[in-house]
Enzyme design. Structure first.
Site: not given
Length: 313
Positions: A143, A164, A182, A248
């Site tokens: 998915h 998404k 999907d 980071r």
């Protein structure tokens, strides 16, 4: 999971392109083809069955056909009787050659389908192997959303409603290509290559909350969609967690596994004000640099270390 294929399905899908017709073993249409390799049983037809790869589709060309005609009828009955005693998925005879009667009889008795193709042997083998590799490749369904960004296949994962589809839609507007939204079908090809595609019936459609179902190909044109792509980067979206420490500097590499293949993965926290589409664009370009051996964070780290050492000296 491993995909399976019956001779019946092979006939339905490749009857025209491979010029196939069934000439014997009608009752064996449901036999399973489980491997993509092909076998030419030249040595086996001489009576040597020691390393007979019977689990493969058997292809009989001019050489094998000529040899069978050279044998006496009694010898053909003996050899072909033993040949068809194995659990062969099927036999294909090329160049539109007519099978010898003993082969037809043995195939019917053993219920092993025999097909005839008008194609030359090398042509048929090349086409058949390519088709079987596609159909029998290890497969998993995930998915997510798959999009091609600057020629790099990016698989976007995350919880439902994380954004998404909206991110992919913005990427399409920015000139990138959608493969599927999907439901992503992922097949493993030789060399640990993962190829992602969508289910044909819903491919190139997206569900956008508030808008409903949209057809990306119709709205944005053929240049906005792609049938399949190699997956080279996984981007996982998650809600921003104030208590969590996010990467980071980019010095640490993160990976995820799909079908046993390691893929680089980025975790991108989502919160208002962050343009996720631009971040994915930059991530794709950065991944292409990494695949060529250039790591921006490591290069900066190396320069800083060199600078500090010079100051010490």
């Amino acid at each position: 999971m491993k995909m399976g294929l019956t001779v019946e399905e092979l006939l339905k899908e490749k009857e025209v392109s491979l010029h196939l017709k069934l000439v014997a073993g009608e009752k064996g249409r449901q036999r399973k083809i489980t491997v993509s390799e092909i076998n030419r049983p030249g040595l086996t037809l001489t009576g040597y069955f020691e390393y007979f790869r019977y689990e493969r589709i058997q292809v009989i060309g001019r050489g094998e056909h000529s040899y069978l005609n050279f044998l006496s009828k009694e010898k053909r009955i003996e050899i072909l009787g033993k040949f068809f005693s194995y659990e062969i998925p099927g036999v294909i005879i090329t160049y539109n050659l007519s099978p010898v009667p003993e082969l037809v009889n043995a195939a019917n008795k053993s219920q092993i389908p025999v097909l005839v193709s008008s194609l030359p042997t090398p042509h048929l083998i090349a086409e058949l192997i390519a088709y079987l590799e596609e159909k029998l490749a290890p497969l998993t369904i995930i998915h997510g959303t798959l999009i091609d960004v600057y020629g790099l296949g990016v698989l976007i994962l995350g919880e439902s409603a994380i954004g998404k589809s909206e991110t992919a839609l913005e990427l399409v507007k920015r000139g990138h290509m959608l493969i599927t939204d999907d439901v992503v079908e992922i097949r493993q090809k030789p060399g640990d290559i993962l190829i992602g595609s969508g289910k044909e019936i819903v491919s190139h459609h997206m569900e956008i909350r508030g808008l409903g179902i949209i057809d990306v190909r119709t709205l944005f044109g053929m240049g906005a969609v792609l049938e399949r792509t190699r997956i080279e980067l996984v981007v996982r979206l998650e809600e921003w967690d104030e208590t969590k420490e996010y990467e980071r500097l980019g010095l640490e590499e993160s990976y995820t596994e799909i079908l046993g293949v390691k893929l680089p993965q980025l975790l991108i926290p989502v919160r208002p004000g962050r343009n996720i589409s631009i971040l994915i664009e930059v991530a794709a370009m950065n991944q292409r640099l990494k695949s060529r051996g250039y790591y921006s964070a490591r290069e900066l780290d190396r320069r800083l270390i060199e600078l500090m050492q010079k100051k010490k000296e």
